[in-house]
Motif scaffolding. Structure first.
Motif, short mmCIF file in Angstrom:
data_model
loop_
_atom_site.label_atom_id
_atom_site.label_comp_id
_atom_site.label_asym_id
_atom_site.label_seq_id
_atom_site.Cartn_x
_atom_site.Cartn_y
_atom_site.Cartn_z
N GLN A 265 0.71 -1.15 0.06
CA GLN A 265 0.09 -0.08 0.05
C GLN A 265 0.87 1.21 -0.02
OE1 GLN A 265 -0.42 -2.64 2.18
NE2 GLN A 265 -2.49 -3.34 2.05
N LEU A 266 2.33 1.02 0.14
CA LEU A 266 2.88 2.40 0.03
C LEU A 266 3.07 2.90 -1.49
CD1 LEU A 266 3.88 1.65 2.62
CD2 LEU A 266 6.18 1.61 2.05
N THR A 267 2.48 2.18 -2.45
CA THR A 267 2.71 2.69 -3.57
C THR A 267 1.60 4.00 -3.99
OG1 THR A 267 2.58 0.29 -4.72
CG2 THR A 267 1.84 2.10 -6.28
N ASN A 268 2.19 4.96 -4.61
CA ASN A 268 1.78 6.27 -4.82
C ASN A 268 1.79 7.17 -3.62
OD1 ASN A 268 1.10 5.74 -7.50
ND2 ASN A 268 -0.90 4.80 -7.03
N GLN A 269 2.45 6.65 -2.52
CA GLN A 269 2.37 7.67 -1.42
C GLN A 269 3.97 8.15 -1.09
OE1 GLN A 269 0.01 8.35 0.46
NE2 GLN A 269 -1.61 6.54 -0.13
N LYS A 270 4.23 9.34 -0.82
CA LYS A 270 5.56 9.55 -0.32
C LYS A 270 5.97 8.91 0.96
CE LYS A 270 5.43 14.28 -2.79
NZ LYS A 270 5.80 15.55 -2.45
N ALA A 271 6.36 7.80 0.79
CA ALA A 271 6.93 6.78 1.86
C ALA A 271 8.22 6.31 1.90
CB ALA A 271 5.96 5.69 1.28
N VAL A 272 9.02 6.98 1.25
CA VAL A 272 10.80 6.71 1.47
C VAL A 272 11.18 7.95 1.48
CG1 VAL A 272 12.50 5.68 0.32
CG2 VAL A 272 10.47 4.53 0.11
N MET A 273 12.41 8.28 2.40
CA MET A 273 13.16 9.17 2.48
C MET A 273 14.62 8.94 1.93
SD MET A 273 11.59 10.67 6.32
CE MET A 273 11.83 8.99 6.97
N ILE A 274 15.00 9.92 1.25
CA ILE A 274 16.26 9.81 0.68
C ILE A 274 17.10 11.18 0.82
CG2 ILE A 274 17.75 9.28 -1.21
CD1 ILE A 274 15.58 7.19 -2.33
N GLY A 275 18.14 11.30 1.38
CA GLY A 275 18.69 12.43 1.51
C GLY A 275 17.87 13.79 2.11
N GLY A 313 16.45 14.16 8.72
CA GLY A 313 16.31 15.69 8.92
C GLY A 313 15.05 16.14 9.55
N LYS A 314 14.24 16.98 9.08
CA LYS A 314 13.00 17.35 9.69
C LYS A 314 11.79 16.37 9.02
CE LYS A 314 14.62 22.12 9.96
NZ LYS A 314 13.97 23.62 9.44
N GLU A 315 11.99 15.55 8.25
CA GLU A 315 10.93 14.47 7.92
C GLU A 315 10.76 13.33 8.70
OE1 GLU A 315 9.12 15.39 5.71
OE2 GLU A 315 9.95 17.11 4.38
N GLU A 316 9.72 12.91 8.78
CA GLU A 316 9.48 11.52 9.53
C GLU A 316 8.32 10.67 8.82
OE1 GLU A 316 8.29 9.85 13.96
OE2 GLU A 316 7.84 12.05 13.59
N ILE A 317 8.44 9.48 8.72
CA ILE A 317 7.57 8.40 8.39
C ILE A 317 7.43 7.49 9.54
CG2 ILE A 317 6.86 6.72 6.87
CD1 ILE A 317 8.82 8.17 4.68
N SER A 318 6.19 7.43 10.01
CA SER A 318 5.96 6.60 11.11
C SER A 318 5.08 5.29 10.87
CB SER A 318 4.99 7.77 12.25
OG SER A 318 3.80 7.79 11.72
N ILE A 319 4.98 4.63 11.90
CA ILE A 319 4.41 3.34 11.84
C ILE A 319 2.85 3.63 11.81
CG2 ILE A 319 3.91 2.91 14.35
CD1 ILE A 319 4.95 0.34 11.69
N GLU A 320 2.42 4.78 12.22
CA GLU A 320 1.07 5.32 12.23
C GLU A 320 0.73 5.62 10.53
OE1 GLU A 320 1.79 5.15 16.23
OE2 GLU A 320 3.12 6.22 14.71
N ASN A 321 1.58 6.15 10.09
CA ASN A 321 1.50 6.27 8.49
C ASN A 321 1.16 5.07 7.78
OD1 ASN A 321 4.14 8.82 8.77
ND2 ASN A 321 2.05 9.28 8.59
N TRP A 322 2.06 3.96 8.12
CA TRP A 322 1.84 2.78 7.69
C TRP A 322 0.35 2.32 7.78
CZ3 TRP A 322 6.58 -1.14 7.38
CH2 TRP A 322 7.32 -0.66 6.58
N ALA A 323 0.04 2.31 8.98
CA ALA A 323 -0.91 1.86 9.55
C ALA A 323 -2.21 2.50 8.93
CB ALA A 323 -1.44 2.10 11.38
N THR A 328 -4.90 -0.27 8.97
CA THR A 328 -4.93 -1.29 9.97
C THR A 328 -4.45 -0.56 11.16
OG1 THR A 328 -3.90 -3.54 10.58
CG2 THR A 328 -2.61 -1.98 9.05
N ASN A 329 -3.85 -1.36 12.20
CA ASN A 329 -3.50 -0.80 13.37
C ASN A 329 -2.08 -0.74 13.34
OD1 ASN A 329 -2.52 -3.35 14.06
ND2 ASN A 329 -4.61 -3.93 15.03
N VAL A 330 -1.32 0.01 14.39
CA VAL A 330 -0.06 0.01 14.30
C VAL A 330 0.77 -1.32 14.59
CG1 VAL A 330 -0.14 2.56 15.09
CG2 VAL A 330 0.09 0.70 16.85
#
Length: 348
Positions: A265-275, A313-323, A328-330
């Motif tokens: 379900q990460l497809t089409n989401q801004k779901a990876v951080m590089i640099g 950096g200032k960005e974060e992707i959390s398990i709550e984003n994945w959920a 689903t739940n965390v």
């Protein structure tokens, strides 16, 4: 007296690795640990002979002997089960610690609350006759603990308080535990003798910014770029070409896929951080790889770190984003992280 804390490390410490997590928690002063399956209990006992281990689920009859031999407090929900535990304890000549599970409303396991008095009349005689078994605790599970001032939770609390009032007068050694991480925070006056902390230990946002506790994520999930290529407008990406490039673009392939626990379900989401920048996943997440769209001016190169969970950096992707993306739940996304994912632990 403040409630004790049972660190719940079932499901391989929620996918993060039980043995090193327990080692660190012991160094921080934890003594009590909760698991679900007998296999988890025996693994912990092999490495940590002095800790207290509670099986907070229910086991099969054939598993009782090993649990007793390894001094694991056994979750029990019926007279029939207690009879078997007593028989095994007597056979091997070792005492058995029992925690009685009472169903106050979860509807899953345990003695139904409406039957507890009748059941106690039966099992109390077993405790009186057989000194090899000891009732060391009574516990239950919330159904809606994530909700504050929930009517059903208050009904469950009322039932559990009745149990406490009835037993605390006659059985001073019994420990009562009811609260998980959410309930510990949402119903702080109902912590009783011990609380069972699981997801809060690992820094879930479930508990972040709560007035009673401050947490931060204790983990980061990352892989590395294994390929970068420039592809023309209209080129399809991945299986079934679900994504086609709108213009000539740079595409990075990351060495991690759903076999590692990366959600499709990460497809089409801004779901990876590089640099330090969040980038969009394009095309299907496959078993071994994930593809992301790079900015045209990106300086990313093969071997660079690609972060799926955590901060950059200032960005974060959390398990709550994945959920949220998985609907689903965390708990689910963490516990399905694959065996191929190398767990690396840092002292601080």
């Amino acid at each position: 007296m403040p409630a004790k804390v049972m660190a719940v490390v079932k499901a391989n410490a929620y996918g993060l690795g039980a043995l090193p997590i327990v080692k660190r928690l012991i160094s921080e002063g934890f003594h009590d640990f909760g698991i679900s399956s007998p296999q988890e209990a025996l693994e912990l006992r092999t490495h940590y002979p002095k800790i207290k281990i509670y099986q907070i689920g229910i086991c099969f009859d054939k598993e009782v002997e090993e649990l007793i031999k390894n001094q694991v407090s056994i979750g029990c929900s019926s007279e029939k089960m207690l009879l078997h535990i007593a028989k095994v304890a007597q056979k091997i000549g070792q005492p058995a610690s029992i925690h009685w599970l009472i169903d106050t409303g979860m509807g899953r396991l345990g003695t139904p609350y409406d039957n507890w008095r009748e059941e106690w009349r039966k099992i109390s005689r077993l405790f009186d006759k057989n000194k090899q078994i000891n009732l060391s605790g009574i516990y239950s599970h919330f159904s809606n603990s994530e909700k504050k001032n929930d009517a059903y939770s208050h009904l469950q609390i009322k039932k559990f308080q009745t149990l406490v009032q009835n037993f605390s007068k006659q059985e001073k050694s019994i420990k009562f535990h009811f609260c998980n991480s959410n309930a510990m925070l949402n119903y702080p006056n109902q912590r009783f003798d011990m609380v069972r902390c699981g997801i809060s230990i690992y820094g879930s946002n479930v508990c972040r910014d709560h007035p009673l506790i401050k947490t931060k994520s204790s983990y980061q999930l990352f892989s590395h770029i294994i390929d970068i290529r420039t592809l023309p407008k209209g080129h399809g990406i991945g299986y079934n070409h679900l994504h086609r490039l709108e213009k000539t673009s740079k595409v990075a392939t990351i060495s991690a896929g759903f076999a590692d626990g990366i959600p499709m379900q990460l497809t089409n989401q801004k779901a990876v951080m590089i640099g330090g920048e969040k980038l969009k996943v394009i095309g299907k997440v496959s078993m071994d790889y994930t593809t992301v769209l790079l900015p045209q001016n990106s300086k990313a190169k093969v071997g660079d770190k690609a972060i799926f969970l955590g901060t950059s950096g200032k960005e974060e992707i959390s398990i709550e984003n994945w959920a949220k993306w998985k609907k689903t739940n965390v708990y689910e996304p963490l516990t399905i992280l694959g065996r191929r994912v190398t767990r690396i632990y840092f002292p601080n």
